[in-house]
Scaffold this motif. Structure first.
Motif, PDB file in Angstrom:
ATOM      1  N   PHE A  31      32.172-150.711-142.968  1.00  0.00           N
ATOM      2  CA  PHE A  31      30.923-150.321-141.667  1.00  0.00           C
ATOM      3  C   PHE A  31      30.068-149.026-142.440  1.00  0.00           C
ATOM      4  N   ARG A  32      28.527-149.346-142.040  1.00  0.00           N
ATOM      5  CA  ARG A  32      27.763-148.702-142.338  1.00  0.00           C
ATOM      6  C   ARG A  32      26.573-148.687-141.262  1.00  0.00           C
ATOM      7  N   GLN A  33      26.490-147.592-140.633  1.00  0.00           N
ATOM      8  CA  GLN A  33      25.202-147.278-139.536  1.00  0.00           C
ATOM      9  C   GLN A  33      24.869-146.306-139.625  1.00  0.00           C
ATOM     10  N   SER A  34      23.804-146.620-139.463  1.00  0.00           N
ATOM     11  CA  SER A  34      21.859-145.465-139.306  1.00  0.00           C
ATOM     12  C   SER A  34      21.122-145.597-137.965  1.00  0.00           C
ATOM     13  N   ALA A  35      21.071-144.269-137.676  1.00  0.00           N
ATOM     14  CA  ALA A  35      20.526-144.044-135.896  1.00  0.00           C
ATOM     15  C   ALA A  35      19.669-143.053-135.495  1.00  0.00           C
ATOM     16  N   ILE A  36      18.557-143.195-134.910  1.00  0.00           N
ATOM     17  CA  ILE A  36      17.733-142.179-134.823  1.00  0.00           C
ATOM     18  C   ILE A  36      17.131-142.125-133.117  1.00  0.00           C
ATOM     19  N   SER A  37      17.109-140.849-132.686  1.00  0.00           N
ATOM     20  CA  SER A  37      16.904-141.554-131.107  1.00  0.00           C
ATOM     21  C   SER A  37      15.563-139.911-131.107  1.00  0.00           C
ATOM     22  N   ALA A  38      14.734-140.044-129.886  1.00  0.00           N
ATOM     23  CA  ALA A  38      13.223-138.793-129.858  1.00  0.00           C
ATOM     24  C   ALA A  38      13.223-139.263-128.250  1.00  0.00           C
ATOM     25  N   GLY A  39      13.448-138.342-127.404  1.00  0.00           N
ATOM     26  CA  GLY A  39      13.143-137.892-126.410  1.00  0.00           C
ATOM     27  C   GLY A  39      12.166-136.574-125.698  1.00  0.00           C
ATOM     28  N   ALA A  40      11.151-136.940-124.851  1.00  0.00           N
ATOM     29  CA  ALA A  40      10.774-136.437-124.607  1.00  0.00           C
ATOM     30  C   ALA A  40      10.629-136.196-122.880  1.00  0.00           C
ATOM     31  N   GLN A  41      10.857-134.796-122.166  1.00  0.00           N
ATOM     32  CA  GLN A  41      10.698-134.656-120.804  1.00  0.00           C
ATOM     33  C   GLN A  41       9.479-133.401-119.984  1.00  0.00           C
ATOM     34  N   TRP A  42       8.418-134.696-119.055  1.00  0.00           N
ATOM     35  CA  TRP A  42       7.500-133.209-118.630  1.00  0.00           C
ATOM     36  C   TRP A  42       8.142-132.750-116.969  1.00  0.00           C
ATOM     37  N   ASN A  43       7.990-132.456-116.869  1.00  0.00           N
ATOM     38  CA  ASN A  43       7.603-130.984-115.655  1.00  0.00           C
ATOM     39  C   ASN A  43       6.223-131.484-114.697  1.00  0.00           C
ATOM     40  N   LEU A  44       6.825-131.684-113.742  1.00  0.00           N
ATOM     41  CA  LEU A  44       5.622-132.804-112.653  1.00  0.00           C
ATOM     42  C   LEU A  44       5.646-131.215-111.200  1.00  0.00           C
ATOM     43  N   GLY A  45       6.243-130.262-111.787  1.00  0.00           N
ATOM     44  CA  GLY A  45       5.713-129.773-110.715  1.00  0.00           C
ATOM     45  C   GLY A  45       6.928-129.564-109.343  1.00  0.00           C
ATOM     46  N   THR A  46       7.744-130.615-108.346  1.00  0.00           N
ATOM     47  CA  THR A  46       8.776-130.734-108.173  1.00  0.00           C
ATOM     48  C   THR A  46       9.307-132.544-108.361  1.00  0.00           C
ATOM     49  N   GLY A  47       8.894-132.677-109.652  1.00  0.00           N
ATOM     50  CA  GLY A  47      10.321-133.551-109.596  1.00  0.00           C
ATOM     51  C   GLY A  47       9.624-133.847-111.702  1.00  0.00           C
ATOM     52  N   LYS A  48       9.835-135.083-112.689  1.00  0.00           N
ATOM     53  CA  LYS A  48       9.597-134.778-114.188  1.00  0.00           C
ATOM     54  C   LYS A  48       9.548-136.382-114.595  1.00  0.00           C
ATOM     55  N   ALA A  49       9.485-136.546-115.563  1.00  0.00           N
ATOM     56  CA  ALA A  49       9.103-137.490-116.232  1.00  0.00           C
ATOM     57  C   ALA A  49       9.426-137.888-117.351  1.00  0.00           C
ATOM     58  N   GLY A  50       9.718-138.547-117.819  1.00  0.00           N
ATOM     59  CA  GLY A  50      10.315-139.106-119.620  1.00  0.00           C
ATOM     60  C   GLY A  50      10.616-140.102-119.913  1.00  0.00           C
ATOM     61  N   VAL A  51      10.610-140.083-121.142  1.00  0.00           N
ATOM     62  CA  VAL A  51      10.557-140.970-121.640  1.00  0.00           C
ATOM     63  C   VAL A  51      11.170-140.990-122.867  1.00  0.00           C
ATOM     64  N   ARG A  52      12.101-141.959-124.039  1.00  0.00           N
ATOM     65  CA  ARG A  52      13.455-141.673-124.757  1.00  0.00           C
ATOM     66  C   ARG A  52      13.099-143.198-125.911  1.00  0.00           C
ATOM     67  N   LEU A  53      13.684-142.608-126.506  1.00  0.00           N
ATOM     68  CA  LEU A  53      13.385-144.221-128.026  1.00  0.00           C
ATOM     69  C   LEU A  53      15.184-144.088-128.868  1.00  0.00           C
ATOM     70  N   ASP A  54      15.408-144.984-129.160  1.00  0.00           N
ATOM     71  CA  ASP A  54      16.355-145.123-129.851  1.00  0.00           C
ATOM     72  C   ASP A  54      16.286-146.326-130.729  1.00  0.00           C
ATOM     73  N   SER A  55      16.653-146.328-132.021  1.00  0.00           N
ATOM     74  CA  SER A  55      17.109-147.495-133.132  1.00  0.00           C
ATOM     75  C   SER A  55      17.718-147.170-133.949  1.00  0.00           C
ATOM     76  N   ALA A  56      18.906-148.493-134.302  1.00  0.00           N
ATOM     77  CA  ALA A  56      20.134-147.701-134.465  1.00  0.00           C
ATOM     78  C   ALA A  56      19.913-149.740-135.418  1.00  0.00           C
ATOM     79  N   ARG A  57      20.554-150.014-136.976  1.00  0.00           N
ATOM     80  CA  ARG A  57      20.878-150.883-137.871  1.00  0.00           C
ATOM     81  C   ARG A  57      22.701-150.659-137.872  1.00  0.00           C
ATOM     82  N   ALA A  58      23.419-151.065-138.088  1.00  0.00           N
ATOM     83  CA  ALA A  58      24.841-151.319-138.597  1.00  0.00           C
ATOM     84  C   ALA A  58      24.759-152.343-139.110  1.00  0.00           C
ATOM     85  N   ARG A  59      26.176-152.734-140.491  1.00  0.00           N
ATOM     86  CA  ARG A  59      26.060-153.586-141.204  1.00  0.00           C
ATOM     87  C   ARG A  59      27.682-153.502-141.478  1.00  0.00           C
TER      88      ARG A  59
END
Length: 655
Positions: free
Chosen positions: A221-249
């Motif tokens: 079994f072989r696997q590689s993965a990468i993940s990244a995320g960002a978040q922004w404060n909006l005063g009385t709230g928040k917003a964010g985005v996340r990216l994930d990618s993986a390859r497995a054999r």
């Protein structure tokens, strides 16, 4: 991921191979926060961040500190070893054991919902959620809600819900880690992560690669993965985005007969089989509070490519699937006459489709679902934390399926709808003693794989379950124990029935899951902590020709316990023991096999030493080198052996 045909011992229909491939005004810490020696955790109630008094009733929470202390390698392992959820050895070479809440056997993953930051990871196919691709360093907590939860989480939530939450913005600054591990069977695991927080938001990224030859032959079994995320404060709230990618054999070792297992459990019956899995996910969320109203939504898109080769048939299989989900919702908090009222409503819109390119199948499938739900909860008597809630959900499913290479060729469309409801209540009868009760109806729809290889001429009926749970919790921050008695009465359970011809998916005669669970967590002394989980479940047919007989692949009892030692001075140790009762072989619907899958006990342990920013550790899995198996789909055949003993060394640097 699952490439090997779990039910292939009696039938190798081409479509069987396809089946096989496959609330509070502010966030507050939980009750553990009162004890400096216990981890602080946040809890998600009713799909919104909640104060502890409005946390999901009867939930189990695994914190980031729990994960770090136990030294688990991935999310799936954390759920099993720390959360006490029973898991079966994967059918391929991946570390993604098949998880099972409350005794649903080989369909355990189809009877629970797995969420990543509120987004469903469960697909409209037989393969279970792939959790090993989620970087363990990004996890803030894992919440396990046992029992029927279809009102908030939709179809497939009869056994419960596992909600995985990644880290959000915290105190300003930069942190990160680099970790390397090596062990027997050419095992290696290298990871790095970094997170940067500032007043306006946060950013994090993680990358990792892992590999192992595993215990059995042709099991690389072989696997590689990468993940990244960002978040922004909006005063009385928040917003964010996340990216994930993986390859497995993966190499695919296949199943063994009992004679082969007893002669050599490490051998492979399919030395030429292999497969691969590529996944990509992108998700975005927003949460905004306006007075007593909170608005939230997630938008996600996931793509998956699966390929496999089966040497015995000189057959190739490949498919691409994608799923898009949009889930807006609203919460209104109000107070009157000393009571807090939480009203939540929302919709879930999900679109899934799959395109298949195989030597034996051109099966294309799609499904769209539209759901609306409403839930209201009242909290009264703050001294006793009295709570009562009612909720309901309506969901419509539109399905399309076509395969010009089918036997016979098929092209069909269908529409089905289903309702769920729930009533829950809890009350602190005195300090340190809480009672709770739950009742409701949950449901599950047949997925594309099940409908493509079925016994009936029409699509399978919806599976429904009438759920009941009664529980009591004793103790507080230092020591706590909870007990839950449950019952699930199912109509039209969707299951693979090996007694129909050469075997096919079908709606079973009425069945039932009945039992109890006990969870405990205690600080025995300074630096010592003991935790454990026991599940007793009796899974039986309640009507039809098999009435009174046991369901297959359901151990009546499972026990997991862990002892952690963390004194001052940088030392720490963690020992876990799991015992699993015997169970029926996967084809033994009539209980006439004359043999059972034997019970087994496994032991794992870890010792770590911290020196400044460095941590060095040695860990071991299945230390007694027990030869066992938890997956066996025929009578004394179709056996997938469990992993043997493995020792690992690791080093980690935090900055």
């Amino acid at each position: 991921m699952t490439f090997s045909a779990p039910r292939s011992v009696t039938a190798l229909h081409p479509l069987a191979l396809v089946s096989a491939l496959s609330l509070a005004f502010s966030v507050a810490p939980s009750v553990h926060a009162q004890d400096a020696g216990m981890p602080q955790v946040l809890v998600t109630g009713a799909r919104f961040a909640s104060a502890p008094e409005l946390a999901p009733i009867g939930a189990t929470v695994i914190s980031a500190d729990d994960i770090r202390r136990a030294g688990v390698a991935d999310v799936n392992q954390a759920i099993r070893k720390i959360g006490g959820v029973y898991g079966r050895q994967s059918l391929d070479s991946s570390p993604d054991f098949s998880l099972d809440l409350r005794g649903f056997g080989s369909n355990g993953s189809q009877n629970m919902v797995v969420l990543l930051d509120g987004v469903r990871m469960s697909d409209n196919e037989l393969s279970g959620p792939v959790l090993s691709t989620i970087p363990i360093e990004t996890i803030e907590r894992i919440e396990i809600i046992r029992g029927g939860s279809s009102v908030l989480y939709g179809e497939g939530a009869t056994g419960g819900v596992i909600n995985i939450i990644t880290r959000r913005a915290s105190a300003p600054g930069t942190r990160g880690s680099v970790r390397a591990e090596a062990g027997q069977f050419s095992q290696h695991d290298v990871r790095a992560s970094v997170a940067r927080n500032w007043d306006g938001g946060a950013f994090d990224a993680a990358i990792g690669t892992q590999g192992t030859d595993n215990y059995r032959a042709n099991n690389d079994f072989r696997q590689s993965a990468i993940s990244a995320g960002a978040q922004w404060n909006l005063g009385t709230g928040k917003a964010g985005v996340r990216l994930d990618s993986a390859r497995a054999r993966s190499r695919l070792p296949g199943s063994l007969t009992l004679a082969q297992f007893e002669a050599n459990p490490r051998q492979s019956a399919t030395p030429g089989d292999y497969g691969s899995l590529d996944t990509d996910r992108v998700s975005a969320y927003i949460d905004q509070r306006i007075g007593g109203v909170e608005l939230a939504a997630e938008l996600s898109h996931r793509q998956k490519t699966v390929k496999a080769y089966y040497a015995a048939f000189d057959s190739k299989l490949a498919y691409d699937s994608e799923q898009t989900q949009f889930s807006p919702r609203v919460r209104h908090l109000s107070q009157y006459s000393g009571m807090l009222n939480e009203l939540i409503g929302g919709v879930d819109l999900i679109r899934w489709n799959r395109v298949t390119d195989a030597d034996f199948s051109k099966a294309d499938a799609s499904q769209s679902s539209k759901a609306i739900y409403l839930r209201d909860e009242i909290r009264w008597s703050a001294a006793h934390n009295g709570r009562f809630s009612l909720g309901a959900r309506h969901e419509v499913f539109d399905k399309d399926y076509a395969d010009p290479l089918g036997f016979p060729p098929v092209s069909e469309s269908s529409s089905q709808s289903q309702n769920a409801w729930e009533a829950q209540g809890s009350y602190d009868v005195q300090p340190g003693v809480k009672l709770h009760a739950k009742a409701g109806q949950s449901y599950r729809m047949a997925n594309a794989d099940e409908n493509s290889y079925r016994a009936s001429s029409t699509v399978l009926k919806a599976q429904t379950s009438h759920d009941l749970e009664l529980g009591v919790t004793f103790g507080g921050a230092r020591s706590q124990m909870s007990a839950r008695a449950f019952r699930h009465r199912l109509q039209n359970e969707i299951f693979y029935d090996p007694t129909i011809g050469f075997g096919a998916n079908a709606n079973l005669d009425p069945t039932e899951r009945r039992g109890f669970e006990i969870d405990g967590d205690a600080r025995l002394a300074a630096g010592w902590r003991l935790s454990g989980h026991l599940q007793h479940v009796k899974a039986t047919f309640t009507a039809g020709p098999n009435a009174g007989r046991e369901m297959v692949l359901v151990p009546k009892n499972t026990v997991s316990t862990r002892l952690a030692w963390a004194p001052a001075g940088g030392h720490s140790a963690d020992v876990g023991v799991q015992w699993v009762d015997s169970q029926r072989y996967g084809s033994d619907f009539t209980n006439a096999c004359g043999a059972r899958i034997p019970s087994y006990t496994t032991i794992d342990a870890r010792y770590a030493r911290t020196i400044g920013p460095w941590e060095f550790a040695v860990s071991g899995q299945n230390l007694a080198d027990k030869q066992y198996y938890s997956n066996a789909f025929g009578c004394r055949s179709g056996i997938y052996p469990g992993d043997g003993r493995q020792i690992k060394l690791s080093a980690r640097y935090d900055f």
